[in-house]
Write a protein that holds these residues in place. Structure first.
Motif, PDB file in Angstrom:
ATOM      1  N   LYS A 293       0.847  -1.203   0.000  1.00  0.00           N
ATOM      2  CA  LYS A 293       0.000   0.000   0.000  1.00  0.00           C
ATOM      3  C   LYS A 293       0.873   1.240   0.000  1.00  0.00           C
ATOM      4  O   LYS A 293       1.768   1.379   0.825  1.00  0.00           O
ATOM      5  CB  LYS A 293      -0.901  -0.008   1.239  1.00  0.00           C
ATOM      6  N   ASP A 294       0.588   2.140  -0.951  1.00  0.00           N
ATOM      7  CA  ASP A 294       1.358   3.380  -1.004  1.00  0.00           C
ATOM      8  C   ASP A 294       0.430   4.578  -0.802  1.00  0.00           C
ATOM      9  O   ASP A 294      -0.781   4.430  -0.704  1.00  0.00           O
ATOM     10  CB  ASP A 294       2.147   3.500  -2.313  1.00  0.00           C
ATOM     11  N   THR A 295       1.029   5.753  -0.721  1.00  0.00           N
ATOM     12  CA  THR A 295       0.267   6.982  -0.524  1.00  0.00           C
ATOM     13  C   THR A 295       0.457   7.928  -1.710  1.00  0.00           C
ATOM     14  O   THR A 295       0.433   9.136  -1.561  1.00  0.00           O
ATOM     15  CB  THR A 295       0.709   7.682   0.780  1.00  0.00           C
ATOM     16  N   GLY A 296       0.648   7.332  -2.881  1.00  0.00           N
ATOM     17  CA  GLY A 296       0.879   8.124  -4.085  1.00  0.00           C
ATOM     18  C   GLY A 296      -0.391   8.753  -4.623  1.00  0.00           C
ATOM     19  O   GLY A 296      -1.407   8.864  -3.937  1.00  0.00           O
ATOM     20  N   VAL A 297      -0.337   9.132  -5.887  1.00  0.00           N
ATOM     21  CA  VAL A 297      -1.443   9.855  -6.520  1.00  0.00           C
ATOM     22  C   VAL A 297      -2.641   8.965  -6.821  1.00  0.00           C
ATOM     23  O   VAL A 297      -3.726   9.453  -7.098  1.00  0.00           O
ATOM     24  CB  VAL A 297      -0.982  10.552  -7.823  1.00  0.00           C
ATOM     25  N   GLY A 298      -2.453   7.659  -6.782  1.00  0.00           N
ATOM     26  CA  GLY A 298      -3.552   6.743  -7.062  1.00  0.00           C
ATOM     27  C   GLY A 298      -3.759   6.558  -8.558  1.00  0.00           C
ATOM     28  O   GLY A 298      -3.100   7.178  -9.384  1.00  0.00           O
ATOM     29  N   ILE A 299      -4.695   5.683  -8.889  1.00  0.00           N
ATOM     30  CA  ILE A 299      -4.989   5.363 -10.282  1.00  0.00           C
ATOM     31  C   ILE A 299      -6.491   5.465 -10.487  1.00  0.00           C
ATOM     32  O   ILE A 299      -7.274   4.840  -9.768  1.00  0.00           O
ATOM     33  CB  ILE A 299      -4.510   3.941 -10.636  1.00  0.00           C
ATOM     34  N   GLU A 300      -6.881   6.267 -11.454  1.00  0.00           N
ATOM     35  CA  GLU A 300      -8.302   6.418 -11.772  1.00  0.00           C
ATOM     36  C   GLU A 300      -8.899   5.052 -12.114  1.00  0.00           C
ATOM     37  O   GLU A 300      -8.241   4.237 -12.780  1.00  0.00           O
ATOM     38  CB  GLU A 300      -8.486   7.353 -12.974  1.00  0.00           C
ATOM     39  N   PRO A 301     -10.143   4.788 -11.709  1.00  0.00           N
ATOM     40  CA  PRO A 301     -10.768   3.490 -12.010  1.00  0.00           C
ATOM     41  C   PRO A 301     -10.726   3.109 -13.495  1.00  0.00           C
ATOM     42  O   PRO A 301     -10.509   1.948 -13.824  1.00  0.00           O
ATOM     43  CB  PRO A 301     -12.209   3.676 -11.525  1.00  0.00           C
TER      44      PRO A 301
ATOM     45  N   LEU B  48       3.633 -13.806 -13.806  1.00  0.00           N
ATOM     46  CA  LEU B  48       4.283 -14.719 -12.865  1.00  0.00           C
ATOM     47  C   LEU B  48       3.289 -15.245 -11.834  1.00  0.00           C
ATOM     48  O   LEU B  48       3.309 -16.428 -11.490  1.00  0.00           O
ATOM     49  CB  LEU B  48       5.459 -14.033 -12.171  1.00  0.00           C
ATOM     50  N   ALA B  49       2.406 -14.376 -11.350  1.00  0.00           N
ATOM     51  CA  ALA B  49       1.386 -14.806 -10.392  1.00  0.00           C
ATOM     52  C   ALA B  49       0.481 -15.866 -11.025  1.00  0.00           C
ATOM     53  O   ALA B  49       0.156 -16.884 -10.391  1.00  0.00           O
ATOM     54  CB  ALA B  49       0.563 -13.617  -9.915  1.00  0.00           C
ATOM     55  N   GLU B  50       0.099 -15.647 -12.273  1.00  0.00           N
ATOM     56  CA  GLU B  50      -0.763 -16.608 -12.959  1.00  0.00           C
ATOM     57  C   GLU B  50      -0.052 -17.939 -13.181  1.00  0.00           C
ATOM     58  O   GLU B  50      -0.690 -18.991 -13.126  1.00  0.00           O
ATOM     59  CB  GLU B  50      -1.256 -16.019 -14.279  1.00  0.00           C
ATOM     60  N   LEU B  51       1.256 -17.911 -13.412  1.00  0.00           N
ATOM     61  CA  LEU B  51       2.018 -19.162 -13.530  1.00  0.00           C
ATOM     62  C   LEU B  51       1.943 -19.973 -12.242  1.00  0.00           C
ATOM     63  O   LEU B  51       2.027 -21.196 -12.266  1.00  0.00           O
ATOM     64  CB  LEU B  51       3.481 -18.874 -13.858  1.00  0.00           C
ATOM     65  N   MET B  52       1.795 -19.274 -11.109  1.00  0.00           N
ATOM     66  CA  MET B  52       1.695 -19.939  -9.810  1.00  0.00           C
ATOM     67  C   MET B  52       0.232 -20.089  -9.385  1.00  0.00           C
ATOM     68  O   MET B  52      -0.069 -20.305  -8.225  1.00  0.00           O
ATOM     69  CB  MET B  52       2.491 -19.154  -8.762  1.00  0.00           C
ATOM     70  N   GLU B  53      -0.687 -19.956 -10.370  1.00  0.00           N
ATOM     71  CA  GLU B  53      -2.131 -20.080 -10.159  1.00  0.00           C
ATOM     72  C   GLU B  53      -2.681 -19.018  -9.217  1.00  0.00           C
ATOM     73  O   GLU B  53      -3.687 -19.212  -8.551  1.00  0.00           O
ATOM     74  CB  GLU B  53      -2.489 -21.492  -9.694  1.00  0.00           C
ATOM     75  N   GLY B  54      -2.008 -17.876  -9.171  1.00  0.00           N
ATOM     76  CA  GLY B  54      -2.449 -16.775  -8.332  1.00  0.00           C
ATOM     77  C   GLY B  54      -2.929 -15.609  -9.170  1.00  0.00           C
ATOM     78  O   GLY B  54      -3.177 -15.739 -10.370  1.00  0.00           O
ATOM     79  N   LYS B  55      -3.047 -14.464  -8.516  1.00  0.00           N
ATOM     80  CA  LYS B  55      -3.483 -13.266  -9.236  1.00  0.00           C
ATOM     81  C   LYS B  55      -2.939 -12.014  -8.554  1.00  0.00           C
ATOM     82  O   LYS B  55      -2.601 -12.023  -7.375  1.00  0.00           O
ATOM     83  CB  LYS B  55      -5.007 -13.196  -9.322  1.00  0.00           C
ATOM     84  N   VAL B  56      -2.872 -10.949  -9.336  1.00  0.00           N
ATOM     85  CA  VAL B  56      -2.493  -9.636  -8.829  1.00  0.00           C
ATOM     86  C   VAL B  56      -3.659  -8.710  -9.122  1.00  0.00           C
ATOM     87  O   VAL B  56      -4.200  -8.701 -10.221  1.00  0.00           O
ATOM     88  CB  VAL B  56      -1.214  -9.097  -9.526  1.00  0.00           C
ATOM     89  N   SER B  57      -4.062  -7.951  -8.116  1.00  0.00           N
ATOM     90  CA  SER B  57      -5.167  -7.008  -8.297  1.00  0.00           C
ATOM     91  C   SER B  57      -4.821  -5.713  -7.579  1.00  0.00           C
ATOM     92  O   SER B  57      -3.867  -5.660  -6.810  1.00  0.00           O
ATOM     93  CB  SER B  57      -6.466  -7.600  -7.746  1.00  0.00           C
ATOM     94  N   LEU B  58      -5.596  -4.676  -7.852  1.00  0.00           N
ATOM     95  CA  LEU B  58      -5.332  -3.408  -7.168  1.00  0.00           C
ATOM     96  C   LEU B  58      -6.618  -2.696  -6.799  1.00  0.00           C
ATOM     97  O   LEU B  58      -7.662  -2.909  -7.398  1.00  0.00           O
ATOM     98  CB  LEU B  58      -4.426  -2.510  -8.011  1.00  0.00           C
ATOM     99  N   GLU B  59      -6.476  -1.872  -5.779  1.00  0.00           N
ATOM    100  CA  GLU B  59      -7.539  -0.977  -5.328  1.00  0.00           C
ATOM    101  C   GLU B  59      -6.923   0.402  -5.262  1.00  0.00           C
ATOM    102  O   GLU B  59      -5.839   0.578  -4.725  1.00  0.00           O
ATOM    103  CB  GLU B  59      -8.049  -1.368  -3.943  1.00  0.00           C
ATOM    104  N   SER B  60      -7.630   1.378  -5.807  1.00  0.00           N
ATOM    105  CA  SER B  60      -7.086   2.724  -5.791  1.00  0.00           C
ATOM    106  C   SER B  60      -8.183   3.734  -6.065  1.00  0.00           C
ATOM    107  O   SER B  60      -9.168   3.423  -6.727  1.00  0.00           O
ATOM    108  CB  SER B  60      -5.991   2.861  -6.852  1.00  0.00           C
ATOM    109  N   ALA B  61      -7.989   4.907  -5.556  1.00  0.00           N
ATOM    110  CA  ALA B  61      -8.839   6.051  -5.877  1.00  0.00           C
ATOM    111  C   ALA B  61      -7.888   7.211  -6.148  1.00  0.00           C
ATOM    112  O   ALA B  61      -6.856   7.340  -5.491  1.00  0.00           O
ATOM    113  CB  ALA B  61      -9.777   6.380  -4.723  1.00  0.00           C
ATOM    114  N   SER B  62      -8.228   8.011  -7.107  1.00  0.00           N
ATOM    115  CA  SER B  62      -7.362   9.119  -7.476  1.00  0.00           C
ATOM    116  C   SER B  62      -7.048   9.987  -6.256  1.00  0.00           C
ATOM    117  O   SER B  62      -7.941  10.385  -5.514  1.00  0.00           O
ATOM    118  CB  SER B  62      -8.029   9.964  -8.555  1.00  0.00           C
ATOM    119  N   GLY B  63      -5.776  10.242  -6.027  1.00  0.00           N
ATOM    120  CA  GLY B  63      -5.339  11.075  -4.921  1.00  0.00           C
ATOM    121  C   GLY B  63      -5.248  10.364  -3.594  1.00  0.00           C
ATOM    122  O   GLY B  63      -4.867  10.964  -2.592  1.00  0.00           O
ATOM    123  N   GLU B  64      -5.583   9.072  -3.557  1.00  0.00           N
ATOM    124  CA  GLU B  64      -5.607   8.351  -2.278  1.00  0.00           C
ATOM    125  C   GLU B  64      -4.660   7.164  -2.231  1.00  0.00           C
ATOM    126  O   GLU B  64      -4.813   6.286  -1.409  1.00  0.00           O
ATOM    127  CB  GLU B  64      -7.029   7.879  -1.980  1.00  0.00           C
TER     128      GLU B  64
END
Length: 132
Positions: free
Chosen positions: A41-49, A83-99
């Motif tokens: 978890k970071d405190t950067g600018v975030g990513i618009e949906p 790489l996550a999918e090769l290990m049968e996993g997944k990578v996902s993200l949650e973000s709101a702009s500015g948060e």
């Protein structure tokens, strides 16, 4: 172990790169739902949906062009996802702009035979046994 290291380095590297100097980056790990969840978890600018799924595309950067403010080629999250999918996993993200942004790696518990010998480990390296 090497795949996990590459994924974590990419996630931490992005968190550091896109957070203001002196800000806090948090890493969480927990066992849940039959697997391992690692969150950065970071405190950067975030990513618009609207852009959140695009950050996993190869060679895609939200800040592109000759005036972009961040180095890189837009491969880190794409590689991490693959790489996550090769290990049968997944990578996902949650973000709101500015948060800020929280990226999660989830890997299911591996199905490993604890009685496997070193000789049996070749199963992971070769598709079919070779005849000599």
């Amino acid at each position: 172990a090497q795949k996990l290291q590459i994924i974590l380095m990419n996630l931490l590297s992005n968190a550091i790169e896109f957070s203001p100097d002196g800000s806090k980056i948090e890493v969480f790990a927990e066992l849940r739902d039959g697997g391992l969840s690692l969150k950065v978890k970071d405190t950067g600018v975030g990513i618009e949906p609207v852009n959140q799924s695009r950050v996993f595309d190869r060679f895609h950067q939200l800040d592109a062009g000759s005036t972009k403010s961040h180095p890189g080629h837009g491969l880190g999250l794409s590689i991490s996802k693959s790489l996550a999918e090769l290990m049968e996993g997944k990578v996902s993200l949650e973000s709101a702009s500015g948060e800020g942004c929280t990226v999660e790696l989830f890997l299911p518990e591996p199905n490993v035979d604890v009685n496997m010998t070193a000789q049996d480990s070749n199963v992971f390296l070769f598709d079919e046994p070779e005849e000599f």
